[in-house]
Design a protein around this motif. Structure first.
Motif, PDB file in Angstrom:
ATOM      1  N   PHE A  59       0.815  -1.215   0.000  1.00 42.54           N
ATOM      2  CA  PHE A  59       0.000   0.000   0.000  1.00 42.54           C
ATOM      3  C   PHE A  59       0.850   1.267   0.000  1.00 42.54           C
ATOM      4  O   PHE A  59       0.457   2.280  -0.589  1.00 42.54           O
ATOM      5  N   LEU A  60       2.001   1.244   0.613  1.00 45.45           N
ATOM      6  CA  LEU A  60       2.826   2.450   0.746  1.00 45.45           C
ATOM      7  C   LEU A  60       3.789   2.659  -0.414  1.00 45.45           C
ATOM      8  O   LEU A  60       4.134   3.803  -0.719  1.00 45.45           O
ATOM      9  N   THR A  61       4.206   1.607  -1.066  1.00 46.60           N
ATOM     10  CA  THR A  61       5.270   1.731  -2.073  1.00 46.60           C
ATOM     11  C   THR A  61       4.841   1.367  -3.487  1.00 46.60           C
ATOM     12  O   THR A  61       5.607   1.618  -4.419  1.00 46.60           O
ATOM     13  N   SER A  62       3.685   0.785  -3.678  1.00 41.22           N
ATOM     14  CA  SER A  62       3.282   0.345  -5.011  1.00 41.22           C
ATOM     15  C   SER A  62       2.965   1.539  -5.906  1.00 41.22           C
ATOM     16  O   SER A  62       2.412   2.548  -5.465  1.00 41.22           O
ATOM     17  N   PHE A  63       3.288   1.408  -7.196  1.00 39.76           N
ATOM     18  CA  PHE A  63       3.055   2.465  -8.171  1.00 39.76           C
ATOM     19  C   PHE A  63       1.792   2.219  -9.000  1.00 39.76           C
ATOM     20  O   PHE A  63       1.547   2.957  -9.953  1.00 39.76           O
ATOM     21  N   GLU A  64       1.011   1.231  -8.668  1.00 40.93           N
ATOM     22  CA  GLU A  64      -0.187   0.924  -9.453  1.00 40.93           C
ATOM     23  C   GLU A  64      -1.448   1.184  -8.636  1.00 40.93           C
ATOM     24  O   GLU A  64      -1.420   1.227  -7.407  1.00 40.93           O
ATOM     25  N   PRO A  70      -7.486  -7.107  -5.831  1.00 41.20           N
ATOM     26  CA  PRO A  70      -7.147  -5.683  -5.962  1.00 41.20           C
ATOM     27  C   PRO A  70      -5.675  -5.430  -5.674  1.00 41.20           C
ATOM     28  O   PRO A  70      -5.078  -6.039  -4.791  1.00 41.20           O
ATOM     29  N   ARG A  71      -5.096  -4.502  -6.443  1.00 44.41           N
ATOM     30  CA  ARG A  71      -3.711  -4.091  -6.255  1.00 44.41           C
ATOM     31  C   ARG A  71      -3.650  -2.568  -6.345  1.00 44.41           C
ATOM     32  O   ARG A  71      -4.009  -2.006  -7.380  1.00 44.41           O
ATOM     33  N   PHE A  72      -3.205  -1.938  -5.292  1.00 45.11           N
ATOM     34  CA  PHE A  72      -3.131  -0.473  -5.303  1.00 45.11           C
ATOM     35  C   PHE A  72      -2.122   0.000  -4.271  1.00 45.11           C
ATOM     36  O   PHE A  72      -1.843  -0.698  -3.286  1.00 45.11           O
ATOM     37  N   GLY A  73      -1.561   1.182  -4.527  1.00 49.54           N
ATOM     38  CA  GLY A  73      -0.605   1.801  -3.610  1.00 49.54           C
ATOM     39  C   GLY A  73      -0.651   3.315  -3.752  1.00 49.54           C
ATOM     40  O   GLY A  73      -1.183   3.857  -4.725  1.00 49.54           O
ATOM     41  N   ILE A  74      -0.075   3.997  -2.794  1.00 49.36           N
ATOM     42  CA  ILE A  74      -0.196   5.456  -2.725  1.00 49.36           C
ATOM     43  C   ILE A  74       1.115   6.173  -3.018  1.00 49.36           C
ATOM     44  O   ILE A  74       1.210   7.390  -2.826  1.00 49.36           O
ATOM     45  N   ALA A  75       2.134   5.480  -3.489  1.00 48.28           N
ATOM     46  CA  ALA A  75       3.437   6.121  -3.686  1.00 48.28           C
ATOM     47  C   ALA A  75       3.334   7.295  -4.648  1.00 48.28           C
ATOM     48  O   ALA A  75       3.841   8.390  -4.373  1.00 48.28           O
ATOM     49  N   VAL A  76       2.667   7.087  -5.780  1.00 46.38           N
ATOM     50  CA  VAL A  76       2.543   8.159  -6.776  1.00 46.38           C
ATOM     51  C   VAL A  76       1.690   9.299  -6.234  1.00 46.38           C
ATOM     52  O   VAL A  76       2.002  10.481  -6.441  1.00 46.38           O
ATOM     53  N   LEU A  77       0.615   8.966  -5.537  1.00 46.57           N
ATOM     54  CA  LEU A  77      -0.281   9.997  -5.015  1.00 46.57           C
ATOM     55  C   LEU A  77       0.413  10.833  -3.939  1.00 46.57           C
ATOM     56  O   LEU A  77       0.258  12.062  -3.904  1.00 46.57           O
ATOM     57  N   ALA A  78       1.157  10.167  -3.068  1.00 43.33           N
ATOM     58  CA  ALA A  78       1.873  10.902  -2.025  1.00 43.33           C
ATOM     59  C   ALA A  78       2.932  11.817  -2.636  1.00 43.33           C
ATOM     60  O   ALA A  78       3.075  12.985  -2.236  1.00 43.33           O
ATOM     61  N   SER A 117      -6.646   6.052   1.046  1.00 44.53           N
ATOM     62  CA  SER A 117      -5.786   7.152   0.598  1.00 44.53           C
ATOM     63  C   SER A 117      -6.199   8.465   1.259  1.00 44.53           C
ATOM     64  O   SER A 117      -5.347   9.307   1.575  1.00 44.53           O
ATOM     65  N   GLY A 118      -7.509   8.640   1.494  1.00 49.07           N
ATOM     66  CA  GLY A 118      -7.963   9.821   2.224  1.00 49.07           C
ATOM     67  C   GLY A 118      -7.444   9.850   3.650  1.00 49.07           C
ATOM     68  O   GLY A 118      -7.153  10.917   4.201  1.00 49.07           O
ATOM     69  N   LEU A 119      -7.312   8.671   4.268  1.00 47.68           N
ATOM     70  CA  LEU A 119      -6.750   8.601   5.618  1.00 47.68           C
ATOM     71  C   LEU A 119      -5.305   9.078   5.629  1.00 47.68           C
ATOM     72  O   LEU A 119      -4.879   9.804   6.540  1.00 47.68           O
ATOM     73  N   VAL A 120      -4.541   8.702   4.607  1.00 46.84           N
ATOM     74  CA  VAL A 120      -3.147   9.158   4.527  1.00 46.84           C
ATOM     75  C   VAL A 120      -3.097  10.677   4.393  1.00 46.84           C
ATOM     76  O   VAL A 120      -2.276  11.352   5.044  1.00 46.84           O
ATOM     77  N   LEU A 121      -3.970  11.244   3.559  1.00 46.03           N
ATOM     78  CA  LEU A 121      -4.028  12.704   3.420  1.00 46.03           C
ATOM     79  C   LEU A 121      -4.422  13.356   4.742  1.00 46.03           C
ATOM     80  O   LEU A 121      -3.886  14.407   5.116  1.00 46.03           O
ATOM     81  N   PHE A 122      -5.341  12.725   5.455  1.00 44.22           N
ATOM     82  CA  PHE A 122      -5.764  13.213   6.771  1.00 44.22           C
ATOM     83  C   PHE A 122      -4.579  13.253   7.737  1.00 44.22           C
ATOM     84  O   PHE A 122      -4.372  14.244   8.453  1.00 44.22           O
TER      85      PHE A 122
END
Length: 322
Positions: A61-66, A74-82, A292-297
């Motif tokens: 979740f923290l390092t994936s680019f997809e 499901p496959r998702f991560g927040i590296a690009v968004l962060a 991802s909203g939690l990370v932004l929070f």
């Protein structure tokens, strides 16, 4: 001849004052507790839904680019968004804060009154412009007119690797940073202007009487006094930049890639990704967006906490406790 207030009347007035104080104290305390309860409820909800999503995630979740939260599995991560959120917000702060402080100083200490008042009204109006209007202006005017600037930056700064440009529409994180800087400029300017206006006039007049120039007065008296206020104004602007949605979604060409150049299209932000993907997301997809909203929070809370620490260390300059 003056008459003394009867003891009963004085006692009743004192009792009424105390009752009013108790009511005000109760309302104030209740408001603070309600705010904390709301924040706690938001945190609990985001954490609960984020735990469901992260538990089903097959990627890091923290390092994936997809980002394919609706797939099975499901496959998702927040590296690009962060990366996109932080970079665009930092760019906005770097561009906006010096200009905002300069405008605030001009209005409060340099401009004649006949010019300062209308200029202040215009800045107040800019703060009230809706985000979608900024987004449409950015997409229809700013993006087409940044090609020349991008070409110039590629010619003279391309050797750094951060400002290489290979043509195409200027829908990059750098464009987002410019647009966010324009959006937060009125907020930082308005708060900084009001802080600078509260600087001790006696100190300014004393410095002028001793032969200091106008700039020396500002450097030695106004800026130290208003430093904590400028930090607070900057944090307000940063909060808007971190959470801006529609303007970013209108201007940016998103992709889940981190590119070395800030001028190349691609990238994404938390708010933009939530707005773009929420409508078509399934159950797990919505939980992933909430994660991802939690990370932004959390990022927002950390930024505000850091700002409070900085203000607390600088409070001796402010004339009031932070």
């Amino acid at each position: 001849m003056a008459t003394e207030t009867p003891p009963a009347t004085a006692a009743s007035a004192k009792g009424a004052t105390r009752k009013g104080d108790r009511i005000f104290l109760g309302l104030s305390r209740g408001s603070g507790i309600t705010l904390l309860a709301i924040m706690a409820a938001i945190a609990v909800f985001l954490t609960w839904r984020a735990a469901l999503a992260i538990g089903a995630d097959e990627a890091n979740f923290l390092t994936s680019f997809e980002w394919d939260a609706n797939a099975d599995p499901p496959r998702f991560g927040i590296a690009v968004l962060a990366f996109g959120t932080v970079v665009s917000s930092v760019l906005a702060m770097v561009l906006a804060v010096p200009v905002a402080v300069g405008i605030a100083l001009f209005i409060s200490h340099y401009a004649p009154r006949k010019l300062a008042a209308p200029l202040g009204y215009v800045i107040d109006l800019l703060a009230a412009v809706p985000s979608i209007v900024y987004g449409l202006w950015g997409a229809l005017f700013l993006v087409p007119h940044l090609t020349g600037l991008y070409t110039w930056m590629d010619t003279y700064l391309g050797w750094t690797g951060l400002f290489t440009y290979h043509g195409g529409a200027a829908r990059s994180l750098f464009t987002v940073g410019i647009l966010l800087a324009i959006m937060i400029l009125p907020i930082v300017t308005n708060v900084s202007r009001e802080v600078f206006r509260q600087s001790p006039k006696m100190q300014e007049e004393a410095a002028l009487a001793l032969g200091a120039t106008r700039w020396e007065v500002i450097r030695m008296s106004v800026l130290p006094f208003g430093r904590s206020g400028v930090i607070s104004a900057s944090m307000l602007g940063l909060g808007r930049a971190l959470g801006e949605t529609m303007a970013v979604a209108t201007v940016l060409s998103p992709s889940f890639l981190i590119k070395a150049s800030l001028l190349e299209p691609g990238g994404g932000t938390f708010a933009q990704n939530i707005a773009a993907g929420f409508k078509e997301a399934g159950s797990t997809g919505r939980d992933a967006l909430i994660a991802s909203g939690l990370v932004l929070f959390v990022i927002t809370l950390l930024v505000n906490g850091a700002a409070r620490l900085i203000i607390a260390r600088r409070k001796e300059y402010s004339g009031a406790n932070a």
